[in-house]
Scaffold this motif. Structure first.
Motif, PDB file in Angstrom:
ATOM      1  N   CYS A  35       0.732  -0.796  -0.215  1.00 26.27           N
ATOM      2  CA  CYS A  35      -0.217   0.075  -0.094  1.00 26.27           C
ATOM      3  C   CYS A  35       0.661   1.410   0.187  1.00 26.27           C
ATOM      4  O   CYS A  35       0.264   2.655  -0.473  1.00 26.27           O
ATOM      5  N   CYS A  38       1.302   4.552  -2.530  1.00 34.15           N
ATOM      6  CA  CYS A  38       0.539   4.948  -3.379  1.00 34.15           C
ATOM      7  C   CYS A  38       0.026   6.156  -1.828  1.00 34.15           C
ATOM      8  O   CYS A  38      -0.079   7.116  -1.908  1.00 34.15           O
ATOM      9  N   HIS A  39       0.252   4.417  -0.535  1.00 33.64           N
ATOM     10  CA  HIS A  39      -0.194   5.540   0.755  1.00 33.64           C
ATOM     11  C   HIS A  39       0.776   6.097   1.744  1.00 33.64           C
ATOM     12  O   HIS A  39       0.684   5.341   2.447  1.00 33.64           O
ATOM     13  N   GLU A  70     -10.876  -4.062  -4.276  1.00 34.64           N
ATOM     14  CA  GLU A  70     -10.754  -2.452  -4.039  1.00 34.64           C
ATOM     15  C   GLU A  70      -9.023  -2.151  -4.379  1.00 34.64           C
ATOM     16  O   GLU A  70      -8.913  -1.855  -5.306  1.00 34.64           O
ATOM     17  N   MET A  71      -8.846  -2.937  -3.186  1.00 38.87           N
ATOM     18  CA  MET A  71      -7.473  -2.131  -3.122  1.00 38.87           C
ATOM     19  C   MET A  71      -6.775  -3.821  -2.843  1.00 38.87           C
ATOM     20  O   MET A  71      -7.148  -4.313  -2.149  1.00 38.87           O
TER      21      MET A  71
END
Ligand code: HEC
Length: 510
Positions: A35, A38-39, A70-71
Motif C-alpha cells: 500500500c 501510493c499511501h 478494490e485495494m
C-alpha cells in the motif's frame, strides 16, 4: 465434548495464523510493501497509511477495500499469469490484516520496522525530449477526459527506448493515455475549439491512424524497452496525450509532462502496438457489441493468425464501466494453449498496460482469443444508468468497448529469457542458424548465413548489458565481415536481420 476437542485442536492446526497480529510485528511490513507506494505523504492516494496512528484509524476501511478487491488495485489473476509490478496480497498477508482489524488493530510491543523511502520523483533522468502538455484548467466537476496534441519536433523517424509520464498533480490526474498520430486528424480536432486540447472519452480515438505508445495509471513507473528494442515514431507525427481528471478537480491544473528517451544505433529492433482483439467483425464473434439492460452477457473475439513468430511485451485490455472480466489466451497451430491474461477484476479507473516479466513467444500461425463479461445490472456499482439501459459500442464513457492492444516485436531465439524489468536486460540468446568464425575472436570475424543471400542482411550486436554496439562491417564474397577490435571483451548477441527473418548467434570477444 465435541466443542472442547475442536478448541483444543485448533491451535495445533493454525497456530501461526491465530497468534494475534499486531502492527509492529506483522502488519506494518505488509502495508509498506503493498500500500505504501501510493499511501504515503505526497503519494497519489488521498491519505497515508504508513504510521500506526494513520493505519489504525483506517483499519476497518482497509479491510473493507481489500475484501471488495478494490485495494491494492490490480485486475489480473496471479494464478493465471504474472506481470511486472504485480501487487497482490498473499493468503498470509490477508490473514495478518484480517486478524489485526478484527482484534481492534493493536499496535503491539516494541516498534515497527522503519518504512522504506518512497520516491515520487521521476526515474528517467536523461530524457532526449520532454513533452509538456499545455496549461489547462479542469472545466468539469465530474470525470473529465481531455486530449492534448503536441506537435512533433522531428522530421525524421525516431525509436522510443524509454518513457515516463509525470502526472504533475496526482490528486487530480487519474490516468493518461499516450499516442502518436502520423496524420493531422488529432491536430484538427484540437484546432476546432479555442481551448487547449479537446473533450474526449477515455480512449481518444480522434484519429484512426493514431498508435498507442503507453498508458499511465497511479503507481506505474517508467517503461523501458531492453536491448535494441524500440518503438518507431514516424517523422512529423504529433504526440497525443489523453488525460483523465478525477471528479472534484474543477478549476485545478496538472502540469503534466512525458519524458522520452530515444534509441540510438544502426539497428533497432522495432516494437509495434496493435489492437489484435477489437469489438466488431471479423474479430468480434457475436457480430455486434449489444448489451441489453439487466443482462450479464459474455462476448468472444479472435485475432488473425500470427504471420511470423512474434514476441509479446505487454498487453492493454480496455472496456468501459460495464466490463467485469477479460480473459485472453492464444492457441498455437498444434492447439497448445498460451496463457496471456485473466483480468478477473476489471476496473475502468485502474487500466494497466500489463508487461510480461520476459518476452512471451507467440509462434507463427497462433490465434489469440478474448472472452469478456459485462454486467449491465444494478449489482454493478459502476453502472452509469439506474435503472439499467441498453448499452452498445461507442466512444462515450457510458457506451461500451472491448479492445485489447498488444505491444510486440518479431521473435528471436532466446527472447523467452529476455527480462523486461527496467535495467535488468540479459543477453541469453542461444546460438542459432548463423555461422560465426572465429568465435571467440578479437579482430576480423566472419558471418555466413546458410541458405540466405547475405546482401540483404544487416548485422547488429548487443552487449551483455543490453546496449547495442555497431562495429564496422562490410560484405565480401557472400559473407559479412565485422571488425570487432573496438568492442570490449565479453559476450555479445549477434543478429542478422532481413525483413522479418532474423538469425542470431552468441559471440565471445576475447
Ligand atoms: C497504486 C496505488 C495504490 C495502492 C498500491 C493502494 N492504494 Fe488504496 N487508494 C489509492 C487511491 C488513488 C485511492 C483513492 C480512491 C481511488 O482513486 O480509487 C485509494 C483509496 C483507498 C481507500 C479508500 C476507500 C476506497 O476503496 O476507495 C482505502 C481504504 C485504501 N485505498 C486502502 C488501501 C490498502 C489497504 C492498500 C494496500 C493493501 C492500498 N490501498 C493500496 C491508491 C492505491
Amino acid at each position: 465434548m465435541k466443542h472442547a476437542l475442536l478448541i483444543s485442536s485448533l491451535p495445533l492446526l493454525t497456530s501461526a495464523a491465530l497468534a494475534q497480529a499486531t502492527w509492529n510485528q506483522d502488519v506494518a511490513v505488509v502495508v509498506y510493501e503493498h500500500c505504501g507506494k501510493c499511501h504515503h505523504y505526497g503519494g497519489i492516494a488521498p491519505f497515508s497509511l504508513i504510521t500506526y496512528s494513520e493505519a489504525s484509524s483506517y483499519a476497518e476501511d482497509m479491510l473493507d477495500a481489500i475484501l471488495h478487491d478494490e485495494m491494492p488495485p490490480w485486475g489480473a489473476d496471479p494464478n493465471y499469469t504474472h506481470f511486472l509490478g504485480e501487487n497482490v496480497l498473499s493468503a498470509e498477508d490477508l490473514a495478518a490484516i484480517t486478524d489485526w482489524v478484527e482484534n481492534g488493530a493493536p499496535e503491539g510491543t516494541g516498534s515497527a520496522p522503519a518504512p522504506p523511502m518512497f520516491s515520487d520523483g521521476f526515474q528517467l533522468a536523461d530524457p532526449d525530449e520532454i513533452i509538456d502538455i499545455p496549461y489547462y484548467q479542469v472545466s468539469l466537476d465530474e470525470d473529465e477526459y481531455r486530449t492534448f496534441v503536441i506537435p512533433s519536433t522531428s522530421a525524421t523517424d525516431r525509436y522510443i527506448g524509454a518513457l515516463e509520464v509525470e502526472p504533475g498533480n496526482t490528486a487530480i490526474v487519474h490516468h493518461v493515455l499516450f499516442w502518436y498520430d502520423p496524420t493531422n486528424a488529432s491536430q484538427e480536432a484540437d484546432e476546432a475549439t479555442p481551448e487547449p486540447g479537446f473533450a474526449s472519452n477515455g480512449a481518444m480515438m480522434s484519429s484512426e491512424d493514431a498508435v498507442l505508445i503507453g498508458a499511465w495509471v497511479p503507481g506505474s513507473g517508467m517503461v523501458e524497452f531492453p536491448q535494441n528494442l524500440g518503438m518507431k515514431v514516424p517523422g512529423n507525427s504529433d504526440w497525443v496525450v489523453e488525460v483523465h481528471y478525477a471528479p472534484g478537480s474543477l478549476g485545478q491544473t496538472a502540469p503534466l509532462n512525458i519524458r522520452v528517451r530515444f534509441k540510438e544505433g544502426d539497428f533497432i529492433r522495432e516494437v509495434w502496438n496493435d489492437p489484435w482483439l477489437y469489438h466488431f467483425p471479423p474479430s468480434l464473434q457475436e457480430g455486434l457489441l449489444i448489451i441489453p439492460a439487466n443482462t450479464t452477457p459474455t462476448f468472444h473475439e479472435e485475432s488473425e493468425a500470427a504471420p511470423i513468430d512474434l514476441s509479446v511485451i505487454s498487453l492493454f485490455p480496455h472496456m468501459h464501466l460495464l466490463g467485469q472480466t477479460f480473459w485472453v489466451y492464444a492457441l498455437t497451430e498444434a492447439a497448445d494453449t498460451i496463457r496471456m491474461i485473466n483480468v478477473n477484476h476489471y476496473d475502468f479507473h485502474w487500466q494497466y498496460n500489463y508487461t510480461f516479466p520476459t518476452l512471451l513467444k507467440l509462434p507463427q500461425g497462433s490465434v489469440v482469443y478474448g472472452e469478456a463479461m459485462f454486467d449491465n445490472t444494478i449489482n454493478n456499482e459502476h453502472n452509469p444508468n439506474d435503472p439499467p439501459e441498453l448499452v452498445t459500442l461507442g466512444e462515450g464513457t457510458e457506451d461500451e468497448m472491448m479492445l485489447c492492444f498488444f505491444t510486440y516485436t518479431y521473435y528471436l531465439p532466446g527472447d523467452e529469457n529476455m527480462s523486461l524489468s527496467t535495467g535488468t536486460a540479459e543477453v541469453t540468446q542461444a546460438s542459432a542458424a548463423l555461422h560465426v568464425w572465429p568465435n571467440p575472436g578479437n579482430r576480423l570475424v566472419h558471418i555466413a548465413l546458410p541458405g540466405q543471400p547475405a546482401a540483404s542482411f544487416v548485422p547488429a550486436f548487443v552487449d551483455a548489458t543490453g546496449r547495442s554496439v555497431s562495429p564496422p562491417w562490410w560484405l565480401q564474397n557472400g559473407i559479412l565481415s565485422v571488425d570487432v577490435s573496438s568492442l570490449g571483451a565479453g559476450c555479445y548477441a549477434m543478429t542478422a536481420v532481413s525483413g522479418t527473418t532474423a538469425l542470431t548467434a552468441r559471440f565471445m570477444r576475447e
